[in-house]
Design a protein around this motif. Structure first.
Motif: not given
Length: 109
Positions: A1-25
């Motif tokens: 990742m080339s800059n700090n905002s990209e790190i935050l954007e990537a983390l935000a995408n991962v977090i959003e992808s977990r909405i409705g995900g398996d709470a056991e995993k």
């Protein structure tokens, strides 16, 4: 990742992808199933832990707790439909204002 905002954007995408995900995993999915009140509580806990690390003058612990705080704050943002760019835009709107002026604009005296 080339800059700090990209790190935050990537983390935000991962977090959003977990909405409705398996709470056991997925810790994030588990937080979402517990609801906003629990997520907000975690943000508060991490903020207190950061303050304790700062009061103890423990830089390494402050860095670690800061990362935890940002992470849990971003989980809260996702739960509330807030995107990192919403925060960037708010910060940008305050650029050039003194802290005193900014607080007055919000009615915080």
């Amino acid at each position: 990742m080339s800059n700090n905002s990209e790190i935050l954007e990537a983390l935000a995408n991962v977090i959003e992808s977990r909405i409705g995900g398996d709470a056991e995993k997925s810790y994030v999915a588990k937080l979402f199933t517990k609801g906003r009140k629990k997520i907000a509580q975690k943000v508060g806990e991490e903020a207190v832990e950061l303050c304790i690390a700062a009061a103890d003058n423990d830089k390494d612990e402050a860095v670690s707790e800061s990362a935890d705080l940002i992470f849990h704050m971003m989980v809260l943002w996702a739960d509330m439909g807030i995107k990192p760019e919403d925060i960037y835009n708010e910060l940008a709107s305050r650029e050039g204002l003194s802290g005193i002026e900014e607080k007055k604009s919000r009615g915080d005296n």
